[in-house]
Design an enzyme around this catalytic site. Structure first.
Site, PDB file in Angstrom:
ATOM      1  N   LYS A  55       0.833  -1.199   0.000  1.00  0.00           N
ATOM      2  CA  LYS A  55       0.000   0.000   0.000  1.00  0.00           C
ATOM      3  C   LYS A  55       0.874   1.259   0.000  1.00  0.00           C
ATOM      4  O   LYS A  55       0.725   2.156  -0.830  1.00  0.00           O
ATOM      5  CB  LYS A  55      -0.903   0.027   1.232  1.00  0.00           C
ATOM      6  CG  LYS A  55      -2.210  -0.744   1.188  1.00  0.00           C
ATOM      7  CD  LYS A  55      -2.134  -2.140   0.792  1.00  0.00           C
ATOM      8  CE  LYS A  55      -3.428  -2.913   1.016  1.00  0.00           C
ATOM      9  NZ  LYS A  55      -3.154  -4.366   1.036  1.00  0.00           N
ATOM     10  N   LYS A  82      -8.550   0.867   4.307  1.00  0.00           N
ATOM     11  CA  LYS A  82      -8.049  -0.510   4.362  1.00  0.00           C
ATOM     12  C   LYS A  82      -6.776  -0.600   5.190  1.00  0.00           C
ATOM     13  O   LYS A  82      -6.020   0.375   5.304  1.00  0.00           O
ATOM     14  CB  LYS A  82      -7.800  -1.034   2.944  1.00  0.00           C
ATOM     15  CG  LYS A  82      -6.914  -0.164   2.076  1.00  0.00           C
ATOM     16  CD  LYS A  82      -6.946  -0.645   0.625  1.00  0.00           C
ATOM     17  CE  LYS A  82      -6.221   0.313  -0.303  1.00  0.00           C
ATOM     18  NZ  LYS A  82      -6.306  -0.106  -1.721  1.00  0.00           N
ATOM     19  N   ARG A 140      -5.632  -6.058 -12.569  1.00  0.00           N
ATOM     20  CA  ARG A 140      -4.305  -6.513 -12.183  1.00  0.00           C
ATOM     21  C   ARG A 140      -3.417  -6.501 -13.433  1.00  0.00           C
ATOM     22  O   ARG A 140      -3.653  -7.233 -14.389  1.00  0.00           O
ATOM     23  CB  ARG A 140      -4.365  -7.922 -11.589  1.00  0.00           C
ATOM     24  CG  ARG A 140      -3.017  -8.638 -11.426  1.00  0.00           C
ATOM     25  CD  ARG A 140      -2.018  -7.903 -10.559  1.00  0.00           C
ATOM     26  NE  ARG A 140      -2.513  -7.569  -9.240  1.00  0.00           N
ATOM     27  CZ  ARG A 140      -2.505  -8.422  -8.208  1.00  0.00           C
ATOM     28  NH1 ARG A 140      -2.030  -9.648  -8.379  1.00  0.00           N
ATOM     29  NH2 ARG A 140      -2.956  -8.052  -7.033  1.00  0.00           N
ATOM     30  N   ARG A 167     -10.874  -7.552 -12.342  1.00  0.00           N
ATOM     31  CA  ARG A 167     -11.611  -8.326 -11.334  1.00  0.00           C
ATOM     32  C   ARG A 167     -12.857  -7.538 -10.947  1.00  0.00           C
ATOM     33  O   ARG A 167     -12.781  -6.531 -10.243  1.00  0.00           O
ATOM     34  CB  ARG A 167     -10.695  -8.598 -10.141  1.00  0.00           C
ATOM     35  CG  ARG A 167      -9.484  -9.462 -10.537  1.00  0.00           C
ATOM     36  CD  ARG A 167      -8.340  -9.360  -9.570  1.00  0.00           C
ATOM     37  NE  ARG A 167      -7.802  -8.007  -9.506  1.00  0.00           N
ATOM     38  CZ  ARG A 167      -6.837  -7.637  -8.662  1.00  0.00           C
ATOM     39  NH1 ARG A 167      -6.314  -8.532  -7.832  1.00  0.00           N
ATOM     40  NH2 ARG A 167      -6.397  -6.397  -8.659  1.00  0.00           N
ATOM     41  N   ARG A 218     -15.474  -4.588  -3.543  1.00  0.00           N
ATOM     42  CA  ARG A 218     -14.173  -5.230  -3.714  1.00  0.00           C
ATOM     43  C   ARG A 218     -14.203  -6.148  -4.924  1.00  0.00           C
ATOM     44  O   ARG A 218     -15.090  -6.998  -5.050  1.00  0.00           O
ATOM     45  CB  ARG A 218     -13.812  -6.042  -2.468  1.00  0.00           C
ATOM     46  CG  ARG A 218     -13.756  -5.224  -1.188  1.00  0.00           C
ATOM     47  CD  ARG A 218     -13.602  -6.118   0.023  1.00  0.00           C
ATOM     48  NE  ARG A 218     -14.733  -7.033   0.158  1.00  0.00           N
ATOM     49  CZ  ARG A 218     -14.755  -8.064   1.002  1.00  0.00           C
ATOM     50  NH1 ARG A 218     -13.716  -8.306   1.768  1.00  0.00           N
ATOM     51  NH2 ARG A 218     -15.817  -8.841   1.067  1.00  0.00           N
ATOM     52  N   ASP A 251      -2.248  -2.819  -9.189  1.00  0.00           N
ATOM     53  CA  ASP A 251      -3.702  -2.793  -9.101  1.00  0.00           C
ATOM     54  C   ASP A 251      -4.174  -1.429  -9.591  1.00  0.00           C
ATOM     55  O   ASP A 251      -3.749  -0.396  -9.052  1.00  0.00           O
ATOM     56  CB  ASP A 251      -4.172  -3.041  -7.674  1.00  0.00           C
ATOM     57  CG  ASP A 251      -4.048  -4.503  -7.274  1.00  0.00           C
ATOM     58  OD1 ASP A 251      -3.737  -5.335  -8.157  1.00  0.00           O
ATOM     59  OD2 ASP A 251      -4.238  -4.814  -6.084  1.00  0.00           O
ATOM     60  N   GLU A 259      -2.613   0.014  -5.627  1.00  0.00           N
ATOM     61  CA  GLU A 259      -1.612  -0.744  -4.876  1.00  0.00           C
ATOM     62  C   GLU A 259      -0.540  -1.248  -5.836  1.00  0.00           C
ATOM     63  O   GLU A 259      -0.776  -1.357  -7.049  1.00  0.00           O
ATOM     64  CB  GLU A 259      -2.236  -1.954  -4.159  1.00  0.00           C
ATOM     65  CG  GLU A 259      -3.250  -1.610  -3.093  1.00  0.00           C
ATOM     66  CD  GLU A 259      -3.800  -2.851  -2.403  1.00  0.00           C
ATOM     67  OE1 GLU A 259      -3.192  -3.942  -2.529  1.00  0.00           O
ATOM     68  OE2 GLU A 259      -4.849  -2.730  -1.743  1.00  0.00           O
ATOM     69  N   ASN A 298       1.705  -4.626  -5.851  1.00  0.00           N
ATOM     70  CA  ASN A 298       1.899  -5.912  -5.183  1.00  0.00           C
ATOM     71  C   ASN A 298       3.257  -6.507  -5.534  1.00  0.00           C
ATOM     72  O   ASN A 298       3.541  -6.773  -6.703  1.00  0.00           O
ATOM     73  CB  ASN A 298       0.784  -6.878  -5.595  1.00  0.00           C
ATOM     74  CG  ASN A 298      -0.577  -6.406  -5.103  1.00  0.00           C
ATOM     75  OD1 ASN A 298      -0.992  -6.746  -4.009  1.00  0.00           O
ATOM     76  ND2 ASN A 298      -1.260  -5.598  -5.908  1.00  0.00           N
TER      77      ASN A 298
END
Length: 322
Positions: free
Chosen positions: A127, A162, A212, A227, A235, A275, A283, A285
């Site tokens: 994050k 979050k 993604r 997604r 989400r 993301d 984000e 990852n």
């Protein structure tokens, strides 16, 4: 020519979702290229007399839903004997994870290529690291101060909050100004003002999917997985019930990837998942990015094989430097 020795450090391979797991895709690609494979979990790694070791199991992998792996007899092997180590342990990012990166760093110091670089796994919280690229993000606040977060919610009206160490959509809340239970939610997430959390202005384009984008050695794969949230959800994470829709990258996606690519390369982050919601990164990852299988099922791009090519180039460069 000796085969490349590859060790993968991951969660229990016996319990992976064989239909979706990205780590097994990497192992299949490595096996096809003639690599000699070894397997370990975090607890199998140790340091003795200053040297990093693992109780490693020789590994064979198969493209079968019934039997996808077979172990040889475990043996204590110096990690320095490996050519490359894939660190694919899923979050949570806790002290156990950090200690594992210290052991892997000792292997790296002995000349092993570790993907991703252990120091960067520690430094680049998924994050917080994204905030280094604020021009690619919506307004974002990281704070443990509940009053400050409430002011941020009042300013932006509709906000996602979050934890900094979660995965798969866990602990994510959508909070709206003058909505119910804001105080109680923030008390829980911050542990009464102790832990910082991330708050981001809500991005309505989430209804079209949380994309993604996979980045290999600083360059994006030209396809991503959107997604899409279930009805009534905010989400898009597949673990939270979202559905995956493979699609081409947009010009904006390429631009976003270009903004972070050089920094990823500099930090030794060879395989990363961005993301992206709408026009914005949410984000970055770095621990164990997924979605290889879903994208390749649609486009047959050979993502894991391309990662192995990059690994081989990195190994060749290391030999030249030596």
């Amino acid at each position: 020519m000796k085969p490349i020795k590859l060790l993968i450090v991951m969660d229990d391979i016996r319990h992976i979702n064989i239909k979706k797991d990205s780590s097994i895709a990497m192992l299949w690609a490595a096996a096809k290229r003639g690599y000699e494979l070894f397997y370990a979990q975090q607890d199998d790694l140790f340091i003795e007399n200053g040297e990093a070791y693992g109780q490693l199991k020789p590994l064979q992998v198969f493209e079968s839903k019934e039997k996808w792996h077979e172990f040889g007899e475990a043996q204590n092997i110096a990690l320095a004997e490996m050519d490359v180590i894939l660190m694919r342990k899923d979050p949570p990012f806790d002290m156990r994870f950090i200690y594992t990166t210290y052991i892997l760093e000792r292997a790296e110091q002995a000349g092993v290529l570790v993907v991703n670089k252990p120091q960067s796994l520690r430094d680049c919280n998924e994050k917080l690291f994204a905030t280094q690229f604020a021009h690619c993000m919506v307004p974002t606040l990281v704070s443990s101060q509940m009053q400050r977060i409430k002011q941020f919610i009042a300013q932006h009206q509709d906000v996602i909050v979050k934890p900094l160490d979660g995965m798969g959509g866990t602990g994510i809340f959508r909070l709206q100004h003058q909505g119910l239970n804001i105080g109680a939610t923030l008390e829980t997430l911050t542990q009464n003002g102790i832990l910082p959390v991330m708050a981001q202005r809500y991005i309505p384009e989430i209804v079209k999917g949380d994309k993604r984008i996979l980045v290999i050695d600083g360059k994006p794969v030209p396809y991503c997985l959107a997604r899409v949230p279930q009805q009534g959800e905010t989400r898009g994470n597949l673990a939270a019930g979202g559905s995956g829709v493979p699609q081409l990258l947009t010009p904006r996606d390429y631009w976003l990837a270009s903004q972070v690519g050089q920094e990823l390369k500099k930090r030794g982050l060879l395989f990363v998942g961005l993301d992206v919601i709408g026009d914005y990164i949410t984000e970055i990852n770095v621990t164990s990015p997924t979605c290889i299988r879903e994208i390749d099922a649609r486009y047959q791009f050979g993502i894991a094989d391309r990662l192995m090519l990059v690994i081989e180039k990195q190994l060749a460069l290391k030999k030249v430097r030596v």
